[in-house]
Design a protein around this motif. Structure first.
Motif, PDB file in Angstrom:
ATOM      1  N   UNK A  56       0.788  -1.220   0.000  1.00  0.00           N
ATOM      2  CA  UNK A  56       0.000   0.000   0.000  1.00  0.00           C
ATOM      3  C   UNK A  56       0.819   1.268   0.000  1.00  0.00           C
ATOM      4  N   UNK A  57       2.098   1.187  -0.389  1.00  0.00           N
ATOM      5  CA  UNK A  57       2.966   2.356  -0.407  1.00  0.00           C
ATOM      6  C   UNK A  57       2.898   3.076  -1.753  1.00  0.00           C
ATOM      7  N   UNK A  58       2.819   2.290  -2.828  1.00  0.00           N
ATOM      8  CA  UNK A  58       2.650   2.848  -4.167  1.00  0.00           C
ATOM      9  C   UNK A  58       1.339   2.375  -4.752  1.00  0.00           C
ATOM     10  N   UNK A  59       0.801   3.130  -5.687  1.00  0.00           N
ATOM     11  CA  UNK A  59      -0.365   2.694  -6.434  1.00  0.00           C
ATOM     12  C   UNK A  59      -0.148   2.999  -7.905  1.00  0.00           C
ATOM     13  N   UNK A  60      -0.798   2.201  -8.740  1.00  0.00           N
ATOM     14  CA  UNK A  60      -0.611   2.316 -10.178  1.00  0.00           C
ATOM     15  C   UNK A  60      -0.562   0.928 -10.789  1.00  0.00           C
ATOM     16  N   UNK A  61      -1.244   0.760 -11.920  1.00  0.00           N
ATOM     17  CA  UNK A  61      -1.330  -0.550 -12.544  1.00  0.00           C
ATOM     18  C   UNK A  61      -0.068  -0.855 -13.347  1.00  0.00           C
ATOM     19  N   UNK A  62       0.051  -2.128 -13.754  1.00  0.00           N
ATOM     20  CA  UNK A  62       1.204  -2.552 -14.545  1.00  0.00           C
ATOM     21  C   UNK A  62       1.318  -1.703 -15.811  1.00  0.00           C
ATOM     22  N   UNK A  63       2.532  -1.304 -16.125  1.00  0.00           N
ATOM     23  CA  UNK A  63       2.846  -0.510 -17.318  1.00  0.00           C
ATOM     24  C   UNK A  63       2.176   0.864 -17.292  1.00  0.00           C
ATOM     25  N   UNK A  64       1.778   1.321 -16.115  1.00  0.00           N
ATOM     26  CA  UNK A  64       1.199   2.654 -15.968  1.00  0.00           C
ATOM     27  C   UNK A  64       2.066   3.491 -15.022  1.00  0.00           C
ATOM     28  N   UNK A  65       1.720   4.751 -14.882  1.00  0.00           N
ATOM     29  CA  UNK A  65       2.447   5.638 -13.988  1.00  0.00           C
ATOM     30  C   UNK A  65       2.292   5.190 -12.534  1.00  0.00           C
ATOM     31  N   UNK A  66       3.281   5.527 -11.726  1.00  0.00           N
ATOM     32  CA  UNK A  66       3.283   5.156 -10.316  1.00  0.00           C
ATOM     33  C   UNK A  66       3.124   6.401  -9.455  1.00  0.00           C
ATOM     34  N   UNK A  67       2.338   6.277  -8.384  1.00  0.00           N
ATOM     35  CA  UNK A  67       2.106   7.384  -7.474  1.00  0.00           C
ATOM     36  C   UNK A  67       2.297   6.904  -6.039  1.00  0.00           C
ATOM     37  N   UNK A  68       2.656   7.830  -5.183  1.00  0.00           N
ATOM     38  CA  UNK A  68       2.700   7.539  -3.754  1.00  0.00           C
ATOM     39  C   UNK A  68       1.261   7.385  -3.273  1.00  0.00           C
ATOM     40  N   UNK A  69       0.971   6.251  -2.674  1.00  0.00           N
ATOM     41  CA  UNK A  69      -0.410   5.937  -2.303  1.00  0.00           C
ATOM     42  C   UNK A  69      -0.870   6.784  -1.119  1.00  0.00           C
ATOM     43  N   UNK A  70      -2.151   7.098  -1.128  1.00  0.00           N
ATOM     44  CA  UNK A  70      -2.770   7.703   0.046  1.00  0.00           C
ATOM     45  C   UNK A  70      -2.917   6.618   1.107  1.00  0.00           C
ATOM     46  N   UNK A  71      -2.605   6.912   2.344  1.00  0.00           N
ATOM     47  CA  UNK A  71      -2.766   5.893   3.377  1.00  0.00           C
ATOM     48  C   UNK A  71      -4.212   5.409   3.410  1.00  0.00           C
ATOM     49  N   UNK A  72      -4.449   4.094   3.343  1.00  0.00           N
ATOM     50  CA  UNK A  72      -5.820   3.605   3.353  1.00  0.00           C
ATOM     51  C   UNK A  72      -6.507   3.897   4.681  1.00  0.00           C
ATOM     52  N   UNK A  73      -7.754   4.281   4.592  1.00  0.00           N
ATOM     53  CA  UNK A  73      -8.513   4.546   5.811  1.00  0.00           C
ATOM     54  C   UNK A  73      -8.840   3.225   6.492  1.00  0.00           C
ATOM     55  N   UNK A  74      -8.486   3.123   7.760  1.00  0.00           N
ATOM     56  CA  UNK A  74      -8.817   1.917   8.519  1.00  0.00           C
ATOM     57  C   UNK A  74     -10.228   2.082   9.072  1.00  0.00           C
ATOM     58  N   UNK A  75     -11.095   1.163   8.731  1.00  0.00           N
ATOM     59  CA  UNK A  75     -12.479   1.237   9.175  1.00  0.00           C
ATOM     60  C   UNK A  75     -12.829  -0.007   9.977  1.00  0.00           C
ATOM     61  N   UNK A  76     -13.776   0.167  10.873  1.00  0.00           N
ATOM     62  CA  UNK A  76     -14.206  -0.940  11.719  1.00  0.00           C
ATOM     63  C   UNK A  76     -15.562  -1.434  11.247  1.00  0.00           C
ATOM     64  N   UNK A  77     -15.651  -2.740  10.991  1.00  0.00           N
ATOM     65  CA  UNK A  77     -16.930  -3.320  10.614  1.00  0.00           C
ATOM     66  C   UNK A  77     -17.495  -4.063  11.817  1.00  0.00           C
ATOM     67  N   UNK A  78     -18.677  -3.659  12.229  1.00  0.00           N
ATOM     68  CA  UNK A  78     -19.342  -4.324  13.340  1.00  0.00           C
ATOM     69  C   UNK A  78     -20.627  -5.014  12.911  1.00  0.00           C
ATOM     70  N   UNK A  79     -21.155  -4.656  11.744  1.00  0.00           N
ATOM     71  CA  UNK A  79     -22.439  -5.214  11.292  1.00  0.00           C
ATOM     72  C   UNK A  79     -22.349  -5.561   9.806  1.00  0.00           C
ATOM     73  N   UNK A  80     -21.877  -6.776   9.473  1.00  0.00           N
ATOM     74  CA  UNK A  80     -21.693  -7.147   8.059  1.00  0.00           C
ATOM     75  C   UNK A  80     -22.980  -7.178   7.244  1.00  0.00           C
ATOM     76  N   UNK A  81     -24.144  -7.157   7.916  1.00  0.00           N
ATOM     77  CA  UNK A  81     -25.410  -7.188   7.192  1.00  0.00           C
ATOM     78  C   UNK A  81     -26.009  -5.793   7.019  1.00  0.00           C
ATOM     79  N   UNK A  82     -25.325  -4.772   7.520  1.00  0.00           N
ATOM     80  CA  UNK A  82     -25.863  -3.412   7.427  1.00  0.00           C
ATOM     81  C   UNK A  82     -25.701  -2.864   6.013  1.00  0.00           C
ATOM     82  N   UNK A  83     -26.547  -1.927   5.644  1.00  0.00           N
ATOM     83  CA  UNK A  83     -26.434  -1.264   4.354  1.00  0.00           C
ATOM     84  C   UNK A  83     -25.176  -0.402   4.329  1.00  0.00           C
ATOM     85  N   UNK A  84     -24.536  -0.306   3.161  1.00  0.00           N
ATOM     86  CA  UNK A  84     -23.325   0.496   3.039  1.00  0.00           C
ATOM     87  C   UNK A  84     -23.695   1.973   3.066  1.00  0.00           C
TER      88      UNK A  84
END
Length: 204
Positions: A56-84
């Motif tokens: 999760x340090x870099x992002x960018x697909x194969x043969x494409x440009x590379x970027x410094x990734x935004x830190x992924x937001x850590x989220x807590x799931x407590x109700x897997x059946x809840x609506x998004x």
């Protein structure tokens, strides 16, 4: 050794990012340019980039440009059946025949015609946070309760592409089955969650 070299390069790129040489969201030099800078074969750089993308340090697909990734937001799931609660995009609505696994989960015969829906759930910043693929027979109906099993799974190419990760990256897999009041399965789903973006904490 190539393996040791690509890991050293990955560590050096990480160090440079932390030192502010490249900022979040900034494009870094291309793979050929990095190969010249580090005086290695381009394949070695590709290995280093694959490692950095998996972390999760870099992002960018194969043969494409590379970027410094935004830190992924850590989220807590407590109700897997809840609506998004945020945005989502439906990416697949093709019908299919029930495999042995799906037939067992839904209590139908193998080969039964099923409806299918894949939804890419987005975080508040518009980045992919979770993939949900659901299967059901006939018309969707209101469920009474749901059961969830938690495991992990390596990502296939379509899943990895959608989540911005590399193929075979391990992710959470939540198998959610919605039931009617009699305990019969109405719908089953796979929820795929990147390990680096989620904490699971279920209310019992």
């Amino acid at each position: 050794m190539v393996e040791a070299r690509h890991r050293r390069i990955a560590a050096d790129i990480t160090r440079r990012i932390k030192a502010g040489h490249w900022r979040t969201g900034e494009q870094i030099p291309s793979r050929p340019m990095l190969a010249v800078e580090y005086d290695v074969h381009e394949q070695t750089i590709r290995l280093a980039v694959t490692l950095l993308r998996s972390r999760g340090i870099l992002e960018g697909e194969a043969r494409r440009r590379l970027f410094v990734a935004h830190p992924p937001a850590m989220r807590t799931m407590t109700a897997p059946d809840a609506e998004w609660p945020y945005g989502s995009e439906t990416t697949d609505t093709r019908q299919m025949r029930a495999t042995a696994e799906l037939a067992g989960r839904l209590g139908v015969d193998i080969g039964t015609s099923l409806r299918r829906e894949t939804v890419e759930c987005l975080d508040p910043g518009g980045r992919s946070a979770m993939l949900v693929t659901s299967w059901w027979r006939g018309q969707r109906t209101q469920h009474a309760t749901a059961v969830v099993e938690v495991g992990v799974v390596p990502l296939g190419e379509p899943q990895a592409h959608a989540l911005g990760l590399t193929v075979d990256t391990v992710a959470y897999r939540l198998v959610r089955t919605r039931l009617d009041a009699s305990g019969n399965a109405l719908e089953t789903a796979d929820l795929i969650l990147p390990l680096d973006r989620w904490l699971l904490r279920f209310d019992m």
